[in-house]
Write a protein that holds these residues in place. Structure first.
Motif, PDB file in Angstrom:
ATOM      1  N   PRO A 171       4.399   0.445  17.516  1.00  0.00           N
ATOM      2  CA  PRO A 171       3.708   1.278  18.508  1.00  0.00           C
ATOM      3  C   PRO A 171       3.691   0.620  19.883  1.00  0.00           C
ATOM      4  O   PRO A 171       3.573  -0.606  20.004  1.00  0.00           O
ATOM      5  N   ASP A 172       3.791   1.438  20.929  1.00  0.00           N
ATOM      6  CA  ASP A 172       3.791   0.919  22.297  1.00  0.00           C
ATOM      7  C   ASP A 172       2.488   0.208  22.636  1.00  0.00           C
ATOM      8  O   ASP A 172       2.471  -0.707  23.468  1.00  0.00           O
ATOM      9  N   ASP A 173       1.389   0.647  22.007  1.00  0.00           N
ATOM     10  CA  ASP A 173       0.086   0.069  22.337  1.00  0.00           C
ATOM     11  C   ASP A 173      -0.364  -1.003  21.339  1.00  0.00           C
ATOM     12  O   ASP A 173      -1.533  -1.392  21.330  1.00  0.00           O
ATOM     13  N   ALA A 174       0.547  -1.483  20.517  1.00  0.00           N
ATOM     14  CA  ALA A 174       0.194  -2.521  19.546  1.00  0.00           C
ATOM     15  C   ALA A 174      -0.235  -3.792  20.275  1.00  0.00           C
ATOM     16  O   ALA A 174       0.425  -4.232  21.221  1.00  0.00           O
ATOM     17  N   GLU A 175      -1.345  -4.379  19.849  1.00  0.00           N
ATOM     18  CA  GLU A 175      -1.864  -5.574  20.498  1.00  0.00           C
ATOM     19  C   GLU A 175      -1.192  -6.831  19.952  1.00  0.00           C
ATOM     20  O   GLU A 175      -0.876  -6.920  18.762  1.00  0.00           O
ATOM     21  N   SER A 176      -0.994  -7.783  20.840  1.00  0.00           N
ATOM     22  CA  SER A 176      -0.397  -9.050  20.440  1.00  0.00           C
ATOM     23  C   SER A 176      -1.257  -9.697  19.355  1.00  0.00           C
ATOM     24  O   SER A 176      -2.483  -9.716  19.434  1.00  0.00           O
ATOM     25  N   GLY A 177      -0.612 -10.204  18.321  1.00  0.00           N
ATOM     26  CA  GLY A 177      -1.318 -10.827  17.212  1.00  0.00           C
ATOM     27  C   GLY A 177      -1.571  -9.896  16.043  1.00  0.00           C
ATOM     28  O   GLY A 177      -1.949 -10.356  14.960  1.00  0.00           O
ATOM     29  N   THR A 178      -1.357  -8.604  16.239  1.00  0.00           N
ATOM     30  CA  THR A 178      -1.523  -7.652  15.143  1.00  0.00           C
ATOM     31  C   THR A 178      -0.501  -7.952  14.050  1.00  0.00           C
ATOM     32  O   THR A 178       0.660  -8.239  14.338  1.00  0.00           O
ATOM     33  N   GLU A 179      -0.949  -7.882  12.804  1.00  0.00           N
ATOM     34  CA  GLU A 179      -0.055  -8.096  11.668  1.00  0.00           C
ATOM     35  C   GLU A 179       0.007  -6.837  10.815  1.00  0.00           C
ATOM     36  O   GLU A 179      -1.025  -6.314  10.396  1.00  0.00           O
ATOM     37  N   TYR A 180       1.207  -6.359  10.583  1.00  0.00           N
ATOM     38  CA  TYR A 180       1.429  -5.195   9.735  1.00  0.00           C
ATOM     39  C   TYR A 180       2.023  -5.668   8.408  1.00  0.00           C
ATOM     40  O   TYR A 180       3.161  -6.148   8.378  1.00  0.00           O
ATOM     41  N   PRO A 181       1.298  -5.554   7.302  1.00  0.00           N
ATOM     42  CA  PRO A 181       1.842  -5.997   6.012  1.00  0.00           C
ATOM     43  C   PRO A 181       2.935  -5.054   5.508  1.00  0.00           C
ATOM     44  O   PRO A 181       2.817  -3.831   5.610  1.00  0.00           O
ATOM     45  N   VAL A 182       3.978  -5.646   4.980  1.00  0.00           N
ATOM     46  CA  VAL A 182       5.057  -4.897   4.324  1.00  0.00           C
ATOM     47  C   VAL A 182       5.147  -5.457   2.919  1.00  0.00           C
ATOM     48  O   VAL A 182       5.361  -6.659   2.737  1.00  0.00           O
ATOM     49  N   ASP A 183       4.974  -4.602   1.927  1.00  0.00           N
ATOM     50  CA  ASP A 183       4.829  -5.110   0.565  1.00  0.00           C
ATOM     51  C   ASP A 183       5.659  -4.291  -0.415  1.00  0.00           C
ATOM     52  O   ASP A 183       6.151  -3.203  -0.085  1.00  0.00           O
ATOM     53  N   PHE A 184       5.801  -4.812  -1.612  1.00  0.00           N
ATOM     54  CA  PHE A 184       6.438  -4.072  -2.697  1.00  0.00           C
ATOM     55  C   PHE A 184       5.402  -3.220  -3.418  1.00  0.00           C
ATOM     56  O   PHE A 184       4.212  -3.550  -3.455  1.00  0.00           O
ATOM     57  N   MET A 185       5.858  -2.131  -3.997  1.00  0.00           N
ATOM     58  CA  MET A 185       4.997  -1.274  -4.801  1.00  0.00           C
ATOM     59  C   MET A 185       5.777  -0.814  -6.022  1.00  0.00           C
ATOM     60  O   MET A 185       6.892  -0.308  -5.904  1.00  0.00           O
ATOM     61  N   TYR A 186       5.197  -1.030  -7.181  1.00  0.00           N
ATOM     62  CA  TYR A 186       5.847  -0.584  -8.411  1.00  0.00           C
ATOM     63  C   TYR A 186       5.415   0.838  -8.748  1.00  0.00           C
ATOM     64  O   TYR A 186       4.243   1.188  -8.698  1.00  0.00           O
ATOM     65  N   ILE A 187       6.402   1.655  -9.100  1.00  0.00           N
ATOM     66  CA  ILE A 187       6.155   2.989  -9.618  1.00  0.00           C
ATOM     67  C   ILE A 187       6.967   3.129 -10.895  1.00  0.00           C
ATOM     68  O   ILE A 187       8.108   2.663 -10.977  1.00  0.00           O
ATOM     69  N   GLU A 188       6.382   3.757 -11.893  1.00  0.00           N
ATOM     70  CA  GLU A 188       7.069   3.915 -13.168  1.00  0.00           C
ATOM     71  C   GLU A 188       8.461   4.500 -12.946  1.00  0.00           C
ATOM     72  O   GLU A 188       8.621   5.529 -12.276  1.00  0.00           O
ATOM     73  N   GLY A 189       9.458   3.848 -13.483  1.00  0.00           N
ATOM     74  CA  GLY A 189      10.841   4.262 -13.278  1.00  0.00           C
ATOM     75  C   GLY A 189      11.600   3.323 -12.364  1.00  0.00           C
ATOM     76  O   GLY A 189      12.830   3.348 -12.325  1.00  0.00           O
ATOM     77  N   ASP A 190      10.877   2.476 -11.601  1.00  0.00           N
ATOM     78  CA  ASP A 190      11.553   1.466 -10.795  1.00  0.00           C
ATOM     79  C   ASP A 190      12.295   0.500 -11.716  1.00  0.00           C
ATOM     80  O   ASP A 190      11.917   0.315 -12.882  1.00  0.00           O
ATOM     81  N   VAL A 191      13.333  -0.122 -11.182  1.00  0.00           N
ATOM     82  CA  VAL A 191      14.203  -0.907 -12.046  1.00  0.00           C
ATOM     83  C   VAL A 191      14.770  -2.112 -11.308  1.00  0.00           C
ATOM     84  O   VAL A 191      14.989  -2.071 -10.087  1.00  0.00           O
ATOM     85  N   PHE A 192      14.956  -3.190 -12.042  1.00  0.00           N
ATOM     86  CA  PHE A 192      15.752  -4.322 -11.587  1.00  0.00           C
ATOM     87  C   PHE A 192      16.417  -4.864 -12.835  1.00  0.00           C
ATOM     88  O   PHE A 192      15.780  -5.518 -13.670  1.00  0.00           O
ATOM     89  N   SER A 193      17.699  -4.594 -12.991  1.00  0.00           N
ATOM     90  CA  SER A 193      18.323  -4.865 -14.278  1.00  0.00           C
ATOM     91  C   SER A 193      19.666  -5.570 -14.137  1.00  0.00           C
ATOM     92  O   SER A 193      20.227  -5.679 -13.047  1.00  0.00           O
ATOM     93  N   ASN A 194      20.148  -6.034 -15.287  1.00  0.00           N
ATOM     94  CA  ASN A 194      21.499  -6.559 -15.387  1.00  0.00           C
ATOM     95  C   ASN A 194      22.256  -5.740 -16.429  1.00  0.00           C
ATOM     96  O   ASN A 194      21.696  -4.820 -17.037  1.00  0.00           O
TER      97      ASN A 194
END
Length: 217
Positions: A171-194
């Motif tokens: 955002p143009d008006d975001a203040e210096s020092g603001t932290e926006y978390p970016v995280d993982f979220m599990y939902i049934e059906g998500d996958v990480f496989s071999n």
């Protein structure tokens, strides 16, 4: 990669995407659709995956912290370690405050702009889509946006390093020092496989991934 080849190669992962119900969610149990980082959701995932026991070690997904100024575009990169030639498919969600807007590549299909990294070099197709319609209560009540990313390989050709980078408008008006978390979220059906479809490895990945943040300079 030309669009015709992109969508041909990504057909299989698109099918998996629709199975996660990101754009056609019927509003199922919130216990099945929460972030692994909380005790409640970890318990829900454990219940969903019983009797699978997580491996003692395995690939580790993480989101790199990044700095950007107000009004700029932040480049958020998802990376992986301890995964060299150990995986052939992934499909997972990330979350972020909905005040941030991902840069969209194809608005009609909610496809977001992204750049694949070295860990994804040998993939056969990938899709990254913004979750727009029918969000879960968890997302709406926490004012979160979400992106679903999935890719597939012919064999265990997934490597270590950067997997994919997304772009977010600050955002143009975001203040210096603001932290926006970016995280993982599990939902049934998500996958990480071999290729071996090792559920113990998959569970380890989902229990040990780590989020990051965007820091406004």
């Amino acid at each position: 990669m030309k669009l015709s080849r992109y969508f041909s190669a990504a057909a299989a992962v698109m099918m998996m995407f629709t199975m996660t119900a990101c754009n056609d969610n019927k509003g199922g149990s919130t216990e099945e659709k929460k972030n692994y980082s909380s005790d409640a959701t970890e318990a829900a995932v454990t219940e969903a995956t019983e009797p699978v026991v997580a491996a003692k070690d395995g690939p580790r997904l993480f989101i790199n912290d990044v700095k950007a100024k107000a009004g700029e575009v932040a480049e958020v990169t998802i990376s992986i370690e301890n995964a060299e030639e150990k995986w052939n498919m992934c499909g997972f969600h990330i979350t972020y405050p909905d005040i941030l807007k991902p840069v969209v590549a194809m608005k009609e299909d909610n496809i977001v702009k992204n750049k694949l990294g070295p860990a994804s070099e040998f993939n056969n197709g990938s899709v990254a889509m913004e979750w727009v319609n029918n969000k879960t209560e968890y997302l709406t009540s926490n004012k979160l946006g979400s992106i679903f990313f999935t890719e597939i390989f012919n064999a265990n050709y997934g490597l270590d390093g950067d997997v994919v980078t997304f772009y977010f408008e600050i955002p143009d008006d975001a203040e210096s020092g603001t932290e926006y978390p970016v995280d993982f979220m599990y939902i049934e059906g998500d996958v990480f496989s071999n290729i071996e479809q090792d559920k113990s490895m998959e569970k380890y990945v989902f229990e040990n991934w780590k989020g990051g943040k965007i820091i406004v300079e």
